[in-house]
Design an enzyme around this catalytic site. Structure first.
Site, PDB file in Angstrom:
ATOM      1  N   ARG A 269     -28.812 -12.093  67.301  1.00 19.77           N
ATOM      2  CA  ARG A 269     -28.903 -11.203  68.450  1.00 19.77           C
ATOM      3  C   ARG A 269     -27.912 -11.680  69.506  1.00 19.77           C
ATOM      4  O   ARG A 269     -27.762 -12.876  69.736  1.00 19.77           O
ATOM      5  CB  ARG A 269     -30.319 -11.192  69.041  1.00 19.77           C
ATOM      6  N   GLU A 298     -25.555  -1.922  72.824  1.00 23.26           N
ATOM      7  CA  GLU A 298     -25.242  -1.236  71.571  1.00 23.26           C
ATOM      8  C   GLU A 298     -25.499   0.260  71.717  1.00 23.26           C
ATOM      9  O   GLU A 298     -26.525   0.639  72.272  1.00 23.26           O
ATOM     10  CB  GLU A 298     -26.071  -1.827  70.425  1.00 23.26           C
ATOM     11  N   HIS A 317     -23.761  -3.569  63.827  1.00 21.66           N
ATOM     12  CA  HIS A 317     -25.157  -3.939  63.550  1.00 21.66           C
ATOM     13  C   HIS A 317     -25.603  -3.408  62.183  1.00 21.66           C
ATOM     14  O   HIS A 317     -26.627  -2.714  62.063  1.00 21.66           O
ATOM     15  CB  HIS A 317     -26.076  -3.413  64.650  1.00 21.66           C
TER      16      HIS A 317
END
Length: 351
Positions: A269, A298, A317
């Site tokens: 993360r 994001e 991601h």
């Protein structure tokens, strides 16, 4: 009479067929929305209406609140399952208070994330992203030819002509073999990364104060303190969970302990990294390059400094998102639901 199962995740065969023989399955959530927009999750009231009266509810990313749990419990909910390694979208405290067992699928994306971590290392060290971009932008191509099937008359074929020498245009890369990898965190993903890195002939040093030294060394890695892990590494890869103690933990002091020219990989993360400190480390050359699958915002903002940095790889991601994950979660979920159906305790109950 079969128990009612509200299913909000895709299951592959033969696992779906096995559960279909035991339960009355109703598709819910995104499985029941044919015209859902990308990334769309049904509103909570829609999901609740779909699941009311079900004995078992299986979801993935749908938020499940205490209010929903109370209503579901009142209408007969006996078991909730979340197909994630960490059910952060579930009010787990409410599950405990209401005595609703919560199943989860630990390690469903371990192989996927670990493989992409190694892929990102290879891309970064061998400058594969620069080569791919150069090809697609036309910078490393020759002029069009009348016959693409013609054979070269040269015995030694190289990507060189009178106008181009790609070996001078691209920086030389490095091999993973013989390099030292510093792992920050030695959970399930960190351990799988260590296993793959060792197969490449790398030396692996790991820092995880919550992991027993014997566990690390049994896998062939070296259990090290933080400073040794950072200062000895050619590449540092982050595999930390997010909690109060890890937010922003990788700061200027951490980057300062790394030797100049270290490569940095993050598939965990972004919030565990101090963003400004990382940008400064890249600009100063303290970091030779970085590859990240996660960002602080994001999708990544178009004006983020990383976008214009040639030595940074940004991926959207996707490390933990493959077709194979459905197979892993299907197997785990099926095993536990069969056990529950037979009156046995499930194996994967959230603590």
């Amino acid at each position: 009479m079969k128990m009612k199962l509200a299913l909000g995740v895709p299951l592959v065969e033969p696992f779906y067929a096995e559960l279909d023989s035991l339960f009355d399955i109703t598709p819910v959530s995104t499985l029941n929305i044919q015209d859902a927009a990308p990334g769309e999750i049904p509103p909570s009231d829609v999901l609740l209406e779909e699941c009311l009266g079900s004995d078992i509810v299986v979801i993935e990313s749908d938020p499940v609140t205490e209010t929903m749990l109370v209503a579901l419990k009142k209408e007969g909910l006996k078991l909730l399952a979340c197909c994630r390694s960490n059910p952060v979208n579930i009010d787990v405290d409410a599950c405990r208070r209401l005595d609703i067992p919560l199943l989860y699928t630990p390690g469903r994306n371990v192989q996927s994330v670990a493989e992409q971590t190694l892929a990102m290392m290879l891309m970064l060290l061998k400058h594969l992203h620069r080569a791919i971009i150069g090809i697609h932008e036309g910078n490393f191509l020759g002029a069009p030819v009348s016959d693409i099937y013609q054979k070269s008359e040269r015995d030694d074929v190289l990507w060189i002509n009178q106008d181009l020498n790609v070996y001078k245009e691209l920086p030389l890369g490095y091999e993973l073999f013989g390099k030292t990898l510093g792992l920050i965190g030695f959970g399930l993903i960190g351990r799988k990364v260590a296993e793959l890195a060792l197969a490449f002939g790398m030396r692996v040093n790991a820092y995880d104060p919550y992991c027993d030294r014997d566990v690390i060394e049994k896998l062939g890695a070296n259990a090290c303190e933080l400073e040794e892990t950072l200062s000895s590494a050619d590449l540092v890869s982050v595999h930390l969970p997010v909690n109060d103690s890890t937010i922003g933990i990788i700061d200027r002091d951490w980057f300062g302990m790394m030797k100049r020219g270290t490569f940095f990989i993050n598939t965990a993360r972004a919030i565990v990294v101090d963003q400004e400190a990382m940008i400064d480390a890249l600009r100063s050359g303290q970091l030779a390059g970085a590859a990240v699958d996660v960002m602080w915002i994001e999708p990544c903002p178009a004006n983020h400094p990383f976008v214009s940095m040639e030595n940074v790889i940004i991926l959207p991601h996707i490390a933990g998102n493959t077709h194979d994950i459905e197979r892993w979660q299907s197997a785990m979920l099926c095993e536990d639901l069969v056990r529950f159906h037979q009156g046995e305790a499930p194996l994967r109950v959230w603590r």
